[in-house]
Design a protein around this motif. Structure first.
Motif, PDB file in Angstrom:
ATOM      1  N   ALA A  52      77.830  26.565  83.404  1.00  0.00           N
ATOM      2  CA  ALA A  52      77.531  27.726  84.388  1.00  0.00           C
ATOM      3  C   ALA A  52      78.312  28.905  83.783  1.00  0.00           C
ATOM      4  O   ALA A  52      79.572  28.781  83.115  1.00  0.00           O
ATOM      5  CB  ALA A  52      77.873  27.451  85.644  1.00  0.00           C
ATOM      6  N   THR A  53      77.840  30.087  83.953  1.00  0.00           N
ATOM      7  CA  THR A  53      78.720  31.323  83.865  1.00  0.00           C
ATOM      8  C   THR A  53      79.576  31.575  84.941  1.00  0.00           C
ATOM      9  O   THR A  53      79.057  31.845  86.186  1.00  0.00           O
ATOM     10  CB  THR A  53      77.638  32.616  83.604  1.00  0.00           C
ATOM     11  OG1 THR A  53      77.036  32.401  82.224  1.00  0.00           O
ATOM     12  CG2 THR A  53      78.758  33.828  83.462  1.00  0.00           C
ATOM     13  N   LEU A  54      80.804  31.832  84.796  1.00  0.00           N
ATOM     14  CA  LEU A  54      81.749  31.929  85.987  1.00  0.00           C
ATOM     15  C   LEU A  54      82.349  33.382  86.027  1.00  0.00           C
ATOM     16  O   LEU A  54      82.071  34.307  85.325  1.00  0.00           O
ATOM     17  CB  LEU A  54      82.971  31.155  85.734  1.00  0.00           C
ATOM     18  CG  LEU A  54      82.802  29.493  85.341  1.00  0.00           C
ATOM     19  CD1 LEU A  54      84.213  29.084  85.186  1.00  0.00           C
ATOM     20  CD2 LEU A  54      82.288  28.780  86.654  1.00  0.00           C
ATOM     21  N   SER A  55      82.546  33.684  87.239  1.00  0.00           N
ATOM     22  CA  SER A  55      83.520  35.075  87.415  1.00  0.00           C
ATOM     23  C   SER A  55      84.835  34.563  88.498  1.00  0.00           C
ATOM     24  O   SER A  55      84.285  33.472  89.349  1.00  0.00           O
ATOM     25  CB  SER A  55      82.644  35.902  88.170  1.00  0.00           C
ATOM     26  OG  SER A  55      82.059  35.697  89.202  1.00  0.00           O
ATOM     27  N   ALA A  56      85.588  35.164  88.519  1.00  0.00           N
ATOM     28  CA  ALA A  56      86.859  35.019  89.361  1.00  0.00           C
ATOM     29  C   ALA A  56      87.358  36.273  89.958  1.00  0.00           C
ATOM     30  O   ALA A  56      87.584  37.260  89.177  1.00  0.00           O
ATOM     31  CB  ALA A  56      87.838  34.139  88.572  1.00  0.00           C
ATOM     32  N   ARG A  57      87.623  36.287  91.213  1.00  0.00           N
ATOM     33  CA  ARG A  57      88.144  37.448  91.802  1.00  0.00           C
ATOM     34  C   ARG A  57      89.688  36.939  92.289  1.00  0.00           C
ATOM     35  O   ARG A  57      89.893  36.150  93.030  1.00  0.00           O
ATOM     36  CB  ARG A  57      87.363  37.857  93.217  1.00  0.00           C
ATOM     37  CG  ARG A  57      88.122  39.104  93.652  1.00  0.00           C
ATOM     38  CD  ARG A  57      87.284  39.511  94.914  1.00  0.00           C
ATOM     39  NE  ARG A  57      87.341  38.615  96.091  1.00  0.00           N
ATOM     40  CZ  ARG A  57      86.316  37.847  96.615  1.00  0.00           C
ATOM     41  NH1 ARG A  57      85.190  37.839  96.054  1.00  0.00           N
ATOM     42  NH2 ARG A  57      86.488  37.217  97.570  1.00  0.00           N
ATOM     43  N   VAL A  58      90.626  37.526  91.658  1.00  0.00           N
ATOM     44  CA  VAL A  58      92.050  37.218  91.819  1.00  0.00           C
ATOM     45  C   VAL A  58      92.628  38.480  92.370  1.00  0.00           C
ATOM     46  O   VAL A  58      93.029  39.543  91.838  1.00  0.00           O
ATOM     47  CB  VAL A  58      92.827  36.807  90.458  1.00  0.00           C
ATOM     48  CG1 VAL A  58      94.107  36.258  90.487  1.00  0.00           C
ATOM     49  CG2 VAL A  58      91.957  35.840  89.786  1.00  0.00           C
ATOM     50  N   GLY A  59      92.967  38.545  93.696  1.00  0.00           N
ATOM     51  CA  GLY A  59      93.312  39.619  94.454  1.00  0.00           C
ATOM     52  C   GLY A  59      92.470  40.696  94.050  1.00  0.00           C
ATOM     53  O   GLY A  59      91.270  40.902  94.321  1.00  0.00           O
ATOM     54  N   ALA A  60      93.029  41.944  93.252  1.00  0.00           N
ATOM     55  CA  ALA A  60      91.998  43.061  93.105  1.00  0.00           C
ATOM     56  C   ALA A  60      91.390  43.143  91.724  1.00  0.00           C
ATOM     57  O   ALA A  60      90.757  44.139  91.368  1.00  0.00           O
ATOM     58  CB  ALA A  60      93.153  44.459  93.175  1.00  0.00           C
ATOM     59  N   VAL A  61      91.791  42.020  91.162  1.00  0.00           N
ATOM     60  CA  VAL A  61      91.248  41.881  89.895  1.00  0.00           C
ATOM     61  C   VAL A  61      90.062  40.937  89.775  1.00  0.00           C
ATOM     62  O   VAL A  61      90.054  39.860  90.278  1.00  0.00           O
ATOM     63  CB  VAL A  61      92.298  41.387  88.737  1.00  0.00           C
ATOM     64  CG1 VAL A  61      91.593  41.018  87.368  1.00  0.00           C
ATOM     65  CG2 VAL A  61      93.366  42.213  88.814  1.00  0.00           C
ATOM     66  N   THR A  62      88.880  41.270  88.812  1.00  0.00           N
ATOM     67  CA  THR A  62      87.809  40.473  88.888  1.00  0.00           C
ATOM     68  C   THR A  62      87.575  40.183  87.367  1.00  0.00           C
ATOM     69  O   THR A  62      87.669  41.050  86.335  1.00  0.00           O
ATOM     70  CB  THR A  62      86.365  41.281  89.347  1.00  0.00           C
ATOM     71  OG1 THR A  62      86.670  41.445  90.560  1.00  0.00           O
ATOM     72  CG2 THR A  62      85.362  40.238  88.830  1.00  0.00           C
ATOM     73  N   ILE A  63      87.523  39.093  87.028  1.00  0.00           N
ATOM     74  CA  ILE A  63      87.354  38.201  85.606  1.00  0.00           C
ATOM     75  C   ILE A  63      85.854  37.798  85.701  1.00  0.00           C
ATOM     76  O   ILE A  63      85.562  36.994  86.334  1.00  0.00           O
ATOM     77  CB  ILE A  63      88.250  37.205  85.324  1.00  0.00           C
ATOM     78  CG1 ILE A  63      89.739  37.801  85.689  1.00  0.00           C
ATOM     79  CG2 ILE A  63      88.284  36.765  83.889  1.00  0.00           C
ATOM     80  CD1 ILE A  63      90.777  36.452  85.677  1.00  0.00           C
TER      81      ILE A  63
END
Length: 362
Positions: A220-231
């Protein structure tokens, strides 16, 4: 702020000697940054407490290659007044039900001699009832015990906390209502955890498998939201209960504190060997800290490694920190948390930089 995966570029053919050299340089640069000593820490505060009156300990006789029997943990614990339940069947034992029954019967301390997955399960129940929790280092790697400063060579020494112990308040991680004490992993990290060799040799298996997984992206292609940062598009993502002392992408560091009230995050993006050298500038490894991390994907379910055990979870997956949720009981006399080591281990770095894929035929 958005951190995105870059599209691969460069020729289709790859100069494998050059690729290996670039990755050794990458590992060295990342290693120097990762292994720089952290600032001095005053350590986690501890307070004196009276011994428990009804300690209940769960022991897995198969954990750590049979450490419960090897160190006589059951007999020693019972001699100190604890009640011991062995996970020896018949059939599968419901550990959570066992712990909850002990609480209902009046236990004033819960403890586990076993792997970190079992430690996390029972620690969550102890925190739920505000009971102290005892960690006995009878697992294989004992990462949680290491970060608590416990004796990993002699698990019987952990039992000293029953008669001469102090108490610390530490954080717990939570993912989808499930407790974790060390970390949860996604993408390539989760694939490593799924390896049958991982349980017995976490470090060796990570170093052997992770490099190929990073460049040969699958799943799978992932994304992550860490506080105000999106990876966007990380191949590997590690979320930990408090941050590790190093930015080592193989996850070989340890945590000096477990009471900072934050999750540690390490995200790795490597699009190609030609771009791998960009990690030297910090463009491929993202290290963050936050109270909440939300991981999403283009798939409805993804594999997640939780304290070394892989399960499938529906997306999006939410990780949060529970500050100072657990009362942990440790011996007054214990080795303590080791300081980070600044020296580079070139053998490990070369392993990390070595790719095992055969060169493309010409």
């Amino acid at each position: 702020m958005v951190i995105r995966q870059r599209a691969p570029s460069g020729p289709q053919g790859v100069d494998y000697p050059a690729r290996k050299s670039a990755l050794i340089a990458l590992a060295a640069g990342a290693g120097r940054r990762a292994l720089t000593p952290a600032a001095d820490s005053p350590g986690m505060p501890a307070q004196q407490v009276p011994p428990p009156k009804h300690a209940f300990l769960i022991m897995n006789p198969r954990s750590g290659g049979g450490k419960v029997a090897k160190f006589g943990l059951k007999d020693k614990a019972e001699a100190l007044g604890a009640e011991v339940a062995l996970l020896d069947g018949p059939g599968t034992v419901d550990v959570a039900a066992l712990a909850r029954k002990a609480v209902a019967d009046g236990a004033d301390l819960l403890g586990v001699a076993g792997g970190d997955g079992t430690q996390a399960l029972v620690a969550g129940i102890a925190a739920e009832h505000d009971l102290p929790f005892l960690v006995i280092s009878a697992g294989t790697r004992n990462h949680f015990a290491l970060d608590l400063g416990l004796d990993r060579d002699n698990p019987a020494a952990c039992l000293d906390a029953l008669t001469d112990g102090v108490e610390q308040r530490i954080d717990l991680g939570e993912i989808g209502g499930r407790t974790f004490v060390n970390n949860v992993s996604f993408g390539a990290y989760a694939e490593v955890v799924r390896s049958p060799d991982y349980r017995d040799d976490k470090r060796g298996t990570t170093l052997a498998i992770l490099p190929d997984l990073l460049t040969g992206h699958r799943g799978a292609t992932l994304s992550a939201r860490v506080g105000a940062v999106t990876i966007t598009g990380p191949q590997a993502l590690l979320v930990s209960n408090n941050a590790y002392d190093t930015g080592d992408i193989a996850g070989l560091g340890h945590r000096a504190r477990l009471d900072t009230g934050t999750l540690g995050v390490v995200a790795v993006i490597v699009n190609s060997a030609m771009r791998a050298v960009e990690l030297l500038g910090g463009k491929g490894v993202t290290i963050l800290a936050a109270g909440e991390v939300v991981v999403d994907s283009d798939e409805p379910e993804i594999p997640v490694g939780i304290d070394g055990e892989t399960i499938m979870m529906a997306t999006p997956v939410r990780c949060v920190i529970q500050p100072r949720a657990l009362r942990v009981r440790v011996p007054r006399d214990r080795p303590g948390v080791r300081p980070p080591k600044p020296a580079l281990d070139w053998h490990k770095l070369r392993q990390l930089a070595s790719f095992r894929s055969a060169p493309a035929s010409t």
